[in-house]
Motif scaffolding. Structure first.
Motif, PDB file in Angstrom:
ATOM      1  N   GLU A   1       0.796  -1.230   0.000  1.00 52.79           N
ATOM      2  CA  GLU A   1       0.000   0.000   0.000  1.00 52.79           C
ATOM      3  C   GLU A   1       0.827   1.277   0.000  1.00 52.79           C
ATOM      4  N   LYS A   2       2.118   1.150  -0.282  1.00 52.96           N
ATOM      5  CA  LYS A   2       2.975   2.348  -0.243  1.00 52.96           C
ATOM      6  C   LYS A   2       2.944   3.089  -1.587  1.00 52.96           C
ATOM      7  N   LEU A   3       2.994   4.410  -1.499  1.00 54.62           N
ATOM      8  CA  LEU A   3       3.111   5.238  -2.711  1.00 54.62           C
ATOM      9  C   LEU A   3       4.582   5.271  -3.114  1.00 54.62           C
ATOM     10  N   LEU A   4       4.857   4.829  -4.351  1.00 49.30           N
ATOM     11  CA  LEU A   4       6.249   4.743  -4.794  1.00 49.30           C
ATOM     12  C   LEU A   4       6.690   6.035  -5.478  1.00 49.30           C
ATOM     13  N   MET A   5       7.212   6.972  -4.700  1.00 51.31           N
ATOM     14  CA  MET A   5       7.745   8.205  -5.274  1.00 51.31           C
ATOM     15  C   MET A   5       9.267   8.114  -5.325  1.00 51.31           C
ATOM     16  N   ILE A   6       9.743   6.890  -5.510  1.00 50.52           N
ATOM     17  CA  ILE A   6      11.169   6.627  -5.684  1.00 50.52           C
ATOM     18  C   ILE A   6      11.467   6.609  -7.189  1.00 50.52           C
ATOM     19  N   PRO A   7      12.746   6.738  -7.551  1.00 54.84           N
ATOM     20  CA  PRO A   7      13.055   6.686  -8.998  1.00 54.84           C
ATOM     21  C   PRO A   7      13.100   5.250  -9.524  1.00 54.84           C
ATOM     22  N   GLY A   8      12.068   4.507  -9.300  1.00 53.31           N
ATOM     23  CA  GLY A   8      11.919   3.164  -9.809  1.00 53.31           C
ATOM     24  C   GLY A   8      12.231   2.122  -8.756  1.00 53.31           C
ATOM     25  N   PRO A   9      11.472   0.983  -8.713  1.00 56.50           N
ATOM     26  CA  PRO A   9      10.307   0.772  -9.557  1.00 56.50           C
ATOM     27  C   PRO A   9       9.222   1.809  -9.292  1.00 56.50           C
ATOM     28  N   THR A  10       8.463   2.104 -10.357  1.00 55.73           N
ATOM     29  CA  THR A  10       7.404   3.093 -10.229  1.00 55.73           C
ATOM     30  C   THR A  10       6.043   2.387 -10.135  1.00 55.73           C
ATOM     31  N   MET A  11       5.024   3.170  -9.884  1.00 47.03           N
ATOM     32  CA  MET A  11       3.681   2.584  -9.764  1.00 47.03           C
ATOM     33  C   MET A  11       3.187   2.081 -11.122  1.00 47.03           C
ATOM     34  N   VAL A  12       2.542   0.940 -11.076  1.00 51.15           N
ATOM     35  CA  VAL A  12       2.113   0.275 -12.306  1.00 51.15           C
ATOM     36  C   VAL A  12       0.595   0.407 -12.440  1.00 51.15           C
ATOM     37  N   PRO A  13       0.097   0.886 -13.584  1.00 49.42           N
ATOM     38  CA  PRO A  13      -1.355   1.014 -13.761  1.00 49.42           C
ATOM     39  C   PRO A  13      -2.061  -0.342 -13.567  1.00 49.42           C
ATOM     40  N   ASN A  14      -3.262  -0.306 -13.041  1.00 47.78           N
ATOM     41  CA  ASN A  14      -4.027  -1.548 -12.798  1.00 47.78           C
ATOM     42  C   ASN A  14      -4.174  -2.393 -14.051  1.00 47.78           C
ATOM     43  N   GLU A  15      -4.403  -1.724 -15.163  1.00 48.55           N
ATOM     44  CA  GLU A  15      -4.537  -2.439 -16.438  1.00 48.55           C
ATOM     45  C   GLU A  15      -3.319  -3.308 -16.724  1.00 48.55           C
ATOM     46  N   VAL A  16      -2.159  -2.792 -16.357  1.00 46.31           N
ATOM     47  CA  VAL A  16      -0.908  -3.536 -16.580  1.00 46.31           C
ATOM     48  C   VAL A  16      -0.767  -4.637 -15.538  1.00 46.31           C
ATOM     49  N   LEU A  17      -0.997  -4.281 -14.273  1.00 47.17           N
ATOM     50  CA  LEU A  17      -0.907  -5.289 -13.202  1.00 47.17           C
ATOM     51  C   LEU A  17      -1.822  -6.471 -13.493  1.00 47.17           C
ATOM     52  N   ASN A  18      -3.007  -6.168 -13.998  1.00 41.18           N
ATOM     53  CA  ASN A  18      -3.959  -7.257 -14.251  1.00 41.18           C
ATOM     54  C   ASN A  18      -3.443  -8.259 -15.285  1.00 41.18           C
ATOM     55  N   THR A  19      -2.654  -7.789 -16.240  1.00 33.87           N
ATOM     56  CA  THR A  19      -2.117  -8.735 -17.233  1.00 33.87           C
ATOM     57  C   THR A  19      -1.145  -9.716 -16.589  1.00 33.87           C
ATOM     58  N   MET A  20      -0.523  -9.267 -15.493  1.00 29.56           N
ATOM     59  CA  MET A  20       0.469 -10.126 -14.820  1.00 29.56           C
ATOM     60  C   MET A  20      -0.189 -11.384 -14.240  1.00 29.56           C
ATOM     61  N   ALA A  21      -1.481 -11.291 -13.939  1.00 30.12           N
ATOM     62  CA  ALA A  21      -2.178 -12.433 -13.333  1.00 30.12           C
ATOM     63  C   ALA A  21      -2.784 -13.369 -14.373  1.00 30.12           C
ATOM     64  N   LEU A  22      -2.587 -13.059 -15.640  1.00 28.87           N
ATOM     65  CA  LEU A  22      -3.131 -13.948 -16.678  1.00 28.87           C
ATOM     66  C   LEU A  22      -2.412 -15.296 -16.644  1.00 28.87           C
ATOM     67  N   PRO A  23      -3.128 -16.366 -16.992  1.00 28.25           N
ATOM     68  CA  PRO A  23      -2.482 -17.674 -17.084  1.00 28.25           C
ATOM     69  C   PRO A  23      -1.323 -17.626 -18.086  1.00 28.25           C
ATOM     70  N   ILE A  24      -0.388 -18.537 -17.905  1.00 28.72           N
ATOM     71  CA  ILE A  24       0.813 -18.574 -18.738  1.00 28.72           C
ATOM     72  C   ILE A  24       0.502 -19.276 -20.062  1.00 28.72           C
ATOM     73  N   ILE A  25       1.103 -18.785 -21.134  1.00 29.90           N
ATOM     74  CA  ILE A  25       1.010 -19.491 -22.413  1.00 29.90           C
ATOM     75  C   ILE A  25       2.390 -20.061 -22.750  1.00 29.90           C
ATOM     76  N   GLY A  26       2.405 -21.107 -23.566  1.00 30.14           N
ATOM     77  CA  GLY A  26       3.680 -21.711 -23.974  1.00 30.14           C
ATOM     78  C   GLY A  26       4.503 -20.695 -24.747  1.00 30.14           C
ATOM     79  N   HIS A  27       5.802 -20.653 -24.483  1.00 30.27           N
ATOM     80  CA  HIS A  27       6.649 -19.642 -25.133  1.00 30.27           C
ATOM     81  C   HIS A  27       7.174 -20.121 -26.488  1.00 30.27           C
ATOM     82  N   ARG A  28       6.887 -21.369 -26.834  1.00 33.18           N
ATOM     83  CA  ARG A  28       7.253 -21.850 -28.173  1.00 33.18           C
ATOM     84  C   ARG A  28       5.987 -22.068 -28.999  1.00 33.18           C
ATOM     85  N   THR A  29       5.093 -21.100 -28.950  1.00 36.75           N
ATOM     86  CA  THR A  29       3.826 -21.209 -29.673  1.00 36.75           C
ATOM     87  C   THR A  29       3.662 -19.989 -30.576  1.00 36.75           C
TER      88      THR A  29
END
Lengths: 380, 380
Positions: free
Chosen positions: A6-34
């Motif tokens: 719950e911390k506000l990241l006003m450091i020079p990185g890592p920076t805050m990630v938009p929810n839209e981006v964070l949500n992609t991180m939770a997607l199931p994994i796909i094969g990387h040789r596809t």
């Protein structure tokens, strides 16, 4: 285990990630040789190239920004090769250390930490050393809050045989960078700064002048052998080793957000946020660390007022208000603090942080007045 | 861009990730130079060591499994050093290639692909070459579905000066591995196989015998210099470069799930799933590729029945049924297919896949009968 996210990241990185981006991180994994992953990677590399502003090659690397810095050096520098490392902070110094790891004949062009690199000195050094193979510089030194004149230095380097390697880890996607126009032969960046994706992926651009050098340089790393990346890319649009699939999702979405906002608009927003932050801090009577001509638009560094301890100040912001700002690095530890304002940061983050910097300083006995009031005028 | 993340991953990695783990990937990012991240990393490394079954050191690396393989070799092998590479598949061969990148004096102990490595030959080679510095082997060759006798070879290597480097990328957390008991000096693994986290993080264990060698070996990589990892860990429980914070969340949760199930229970589950898969395929009249004494418990390799093309078979499973199985690598391309059954896989995944393999083969003109019926008896 229990995590406090719950911390506000006003450091020079890592920076805050938009929810839209964070949500992609939770997607199931796909094969990387596809074919599915191939299409994702191709689209992501294409977006990455648009942000680099390059028509040449680019690769994504599963690793830190340092992995990309290492890839840039280990693929271009052999033992004894003359390397000019322009240094005015901790990350410029990292390039120097990497080049020394590969036993380069390094020339350290040391500049004052807090000021920008001296273009004239670069010119002189290259004229005196026409056999220089590689020149390195960091565009935006997060360690000092300084921005280097990479376009001007690019104009100097382009007239020499040396290739020009630029670290834009904490500027690309926030500050103005045009890889091809700036004559950058290899540009490296990271996911977790102005692009506003989570940390864990890096990117590298490589032009024809750089490939010529790479193709004549000994392979010195297996994991970071860029020729293996290029070969796999050319044969099947894949990575040579298993990539972070989740980070590819995140980079794709984060780069889409960057391009949707528009590079120009994004650069202007970063300019404005930097001006507001600087004006706010100066109105509190706080002295900025970086010289005026050299100030970063993604991170602002400031000297502590007399009597304010780094530990107490950042501890108060962190523990009492859940806001993270950064301290100084190396010999600047305890002397400066740094406020990151890059990526997906918004006006309320800047103003909230400035107001809490005031509140924190007041608690510690320094009356900072109301700089936030000055800052907000810059944001209208 | 539009992503299809609805495929069943019955490939030998990346494997399916439990929702609980995926959900951690979407958590907001925390600063990696904070006490919060330090506590998370320490807890994660502690869990990793329990899964390695080592009392010695372990590090997490932001990168592919190959990054950990590279770290193991580049930190122990200097130019001209004698390295024994035991090879019976693509990943064993990768160790050989890495050692050659660092100009080792490599000895390739080539075994039949499909059979296990020969313990006696290892013994003979080490006796003939007492100056061997490093021995490498892959525990579980995903390329062939073969499991190597790493405990027996460990007993041989421990009587020599050579250090023993074992790749357990596709076995650790699924098949029985006890790093200290097996006399493994350096063990490398990845996040995306039996541990069932997304790809993007690797781990390495290092014991005292290995540190002695590392401390005498030249630093040849910057990003993968393990001494830098150890130094930063000892001074502040941090990583030297920005880690993938999200993957640290995921690894922590995934390792917790592994330890909660219990290593013994997990090994037995993998044994049972492997037996069911093999029995099912054999009941379909399909010949298994790996020799009986050498069969992996995490991936099963099988020869295509006469007339069945790899492209058609895997295309049918993928396009018609959304199930991914793997093809062969190197000279086995088109000759074998491989079914992964590791990590968080469940009975219904195994049986569903076997039934669809039957259906797919039938579509292509091969009557496989009902192997799934035989397989299910193994799962009760």
């Amino acid at each position: 285990m229990k995590l406090n996210t719950e911390k506000l990241l006003m450091i020079p990185g890592p920076t805050m990630v938009p929810n839209e981006v964070l949500n992609t991180m939770a997607l199931p994994i796909i094969g990387h040789r596809t074919a599915d992953y191939g299409a994702l990677l191709e689209d992501t590399v294409d977006k990455m190239k648009k942000v680099f502003q390059t028509k040449y090659d680019a690769h994504l690397i599963t690793g830190s920004g340092t992995a990309a810095m290492d890839m840039a050096i280990s693929n271009t520098v052999d033992k004894g090769d003359k390397v000019l490392n322009i240094v005015n902070g901790n990350f410029g110094d990292r390039f120097y250390k990497i080049a020394n790891t590969y036993k380069a004949n390094t020339m350290l062009l040391d500049n004052e930490w807090g000021d920008m690199a001296d273009v004239e000195k670069v010119k002189e050094t290259l004229e005196e050393n026409p056999d220089t193979k590689v020149v390195t510089i960091v565009h935006n030194e997060t360690s000092t809050g300084v921005k280097n004149p990479i376009e001007e230095i690019g104009k100097v380097v382009k007239d020499h045989d040396a290739i020009y390697i630029v670290d834009t880890v904490s500027s690309l996607g926030g500050d103005y960078v045009d890889v091809d126009k700036f004559n950058i032969d290899i540009c490296v960046t990271g996911s977790q700064k102005c692009i506003a994706a989570p940390p864990g992926m890096a990117a590298i651009s490589v032009n024809d002048k750089a490939w010529e050098v790479i193709n004549k340089t000994e392979t010195k790393s297996f994991y970071l052998d860029i020729k293996a990346y290029q070969k796999k890319w050319e044969s099947s649009k894949e990575t040579p080793y298993t990539p972070s699939v989740s980070m590819t999702y995140a980079m794709n979405k984060a780069l889409e957000i960057v391009l949707d906002e528009g590079l120009e608009t994004r650069f202007k927003r970063h300019d404005k946020f930097a001006e507001a932050t600087r004006a706010g801090l100066e109105a509190m009577g706080i002295e900025l660390f970086a010289k005026e001509r050299a100030r970063s638009v993604t991170v602002t560094s400031a000297l502590y007022p007399e009597g304010i301890s780094d530990k107490d100040f950042r501890g108060t912001l962190n523990n009492d208000y859940d806001v993270l700002v950064a301290g100084g690095q190396a010999h600047l530890k305890g002397k400066i603090f740094r406020v990151g304002h890059m990526g997906s940061v918004k006006e309320h983050h800047i103003l909230g942080t400035l107001a809490l910097i005031e509140a924190g300083l007041k608690k510690l006995g320094y009356d900072a007045g109301c700089g936030v009031d000055v800052a907000k005028d810059y944001l209208l």
